[in-house]
Design a protein around this motif. Structure first.
Motif, PDB file in Angstrom:
ATOM      1  N   TYR A   1      40.632  22.297  69.062  1.00  0.00           N
ATOM      2  CA  TYR A   1      39.705  21.337  68.464  1.00  0.00           C
ATOM      3  C   TYR A   1      40.382  20.556  67.336  1.00  0.00           C
ATOM      4  O   TYR A   1      40.229  19.337  67.225  1.00  0.00           O
ATOM      5  CB  TYR A   1      38.468  22.074  67.936  1.00  0.00           C
ATOM      6  CG  TYR A   1      37.463  21.171  67.287  1.00  0.00           C
ATOM      7  CD1 TYR A   1      36.660  20.326  68.041  1.00  0.00           C
ATOM      8  CD2 TYR A   1      37.314  21.166  65.903  1.00  0.00           C
ATOM      9  CE1 TYR A   1      35.739  19.488  67.443  1.00  0.00           C
ATOM     10  CE2 TYR A   1      36.402  20.330  65.299  1.00  0.00           C
ATOM     11  CZ  TYR A   1      35.615  19.496  66.062  1.00  0.00           C
ATOM     12  OH  TYR A   1      34.712  18.670  65.466  1.00  0.00           O
ATOM     13  N   TYR A   2      41.141  21.249  66.495  1.00  0.00           N
ATOM     14  CA  TYR A   2      41.833  20.584  65.391  1.00  0.00           C
ATOM     15  C   TYR A   2      42.857  19.585  65.910  1.00  0.00           C
ATOM     16  O   TYR A   2      43.008  18.493  65.347  1.00  0.00           O
ATOM     17  CB  TYR A   2      42.524  21.612  64.492  1.00  0.00           C
ATOM     18  CG  TYR A   2      43.424  20.962  63.476  1.00  0.00           C
ATOM     19  CD1 TYR A   2      42.897  20.357  62.345  1.00  0.00           C
ATOM     20  CD2 TYR A   2      44.801  20.929  63.663  1.00  0.00           C
ATOM     21  CE1 TYR A   2      43.715  19.746  61.418  1.00  0.00           C
ATOM     22  CE2 TYR A   2      45.628  20.317  62.740  1.00  0.00           C
ATOM     23  CZ  TYR A   2      45.084  19.730  61.626  1.00  0.00           C
ATOM     24  OH  TYR A   2      45.886  19.126  60.727  1.00  0.00           O
TER      25      TYR A   2
ATOM     26  N   LEU B   1      39.902  26.971  68.018  1.00  0.00           N
ATOM     27  CA  LEU B   1      39.891  26.126  66.820  1.00  0.00           C
ATOM     28  C   LEU B   1      41.129  25.234  66.747  1.00  0.00           C
ATOM     29  O   LEU B   1      41.053  24.082  66.327  1.00  0.00           O
ATOM     30  CB  LEU B   1      39.788  26.987  65.565  1.00  0.00           C
ATOM     31  CG  LEU B   1      38.418  27.573  65.270  1.00  0.00           C
ATOM     32  CD1 LEU B   1      38.498  28.536  64.087  1.00  0.00           C
ATOM     33  CD2 LEU B   1      37.425  26.475  64.982  1.00  0.00           C
ATOM     34  N   ARG B   2      42.268  25.773  67.176  1.00  0.00           N
ATOM     35  CA  ARG B   2      43.500  24.980  67.179  1.00  0.00           C
ATOM     36  C   ARG B   2      43.400  23.819  68.146  1.00  0.00           C
ATOM     37  O   ARG B   2      43.841  22.701  67.854  1.00  0.00           O
ATOM     38  CB  ARG B   2      44.704  25.849  67.529  1.00  0.00           C
ATOM     39  CG  ARG B   2      46.033  25.137  67.331  1.00  0.00           C
ATOM     40  CD  ARG B   2      47.187  25.936  67.879  1.00  0.00           C
ATOM     41  NE  ARG B   2      47.191  26.007  69.319  1.00  0.00           N
ATOM     42  CZ  ARG B   2      47.690  25.044  70.121  1.00  0.00           C
ATOM     43  NH1 ARG B   2      48.187  23.955  69.609  1.00  0.00           N
ATOM     44  NH2 ARG B   2      47.669  25.186  71.419  1.00  0.00           N
TER      45      ARG B   2
END
Length: 110
Positions: free
Chosen positions: A62-63, A59-60
């Motif tokens: 992607y963010y 997720l990091r």
């Protein structure tokens, strides 16, 4: 454009970085403490912990990519406003020579 970019970056570094770093270190130490206590009490809970760490890492990533794209788009859309203001300030004598009663505020209220 370059001057505006560096001014914004230096302002963010001076104002936001110390508080963000302190919060990050504090939360990281709290999570580490929770993981250590949970692993001492029930070591089987380390398996979901590792899975969640991998999920948060993905997720990091992607963010980070999304955040860079949004900041790039923000810079592109904000740039014409600053360039128009700078051009108006540089050409203020020309604007006043053309119509002495016209002010800078009138220039933007066209």
């Amino acid at each position: 454009q370059i001057l505006n970019r560096f001014t914004k970056d230096m302002g963010a570094i001076d104002e936001l970085l110390p508080l963000t770093l302190q919060d990050s270190i504090q939360r990281m130490l709290m999570i580490l403490g929770v993981v250590i206590i949970v692993s001492i009490i029930n070591y089987w809970l380390l398996i979901p912990t590792v899975v969640m760490l991998l999920l948060f890492y993905l997720l990091r990533l992607y963010y980070g990519a999304t955040s860079r794209s949004v900041k790039r788009l923000e810079g592109i859309t904000r740039s014409p406003v600053f360039s128009h203001l700078n051009a108006s300030l540089q050409g203020l004598t020309t604007i006043r020579a053309y119509d002495p009663k016209k002010t800078l505020v009138d220039e933007f209220n066209v």
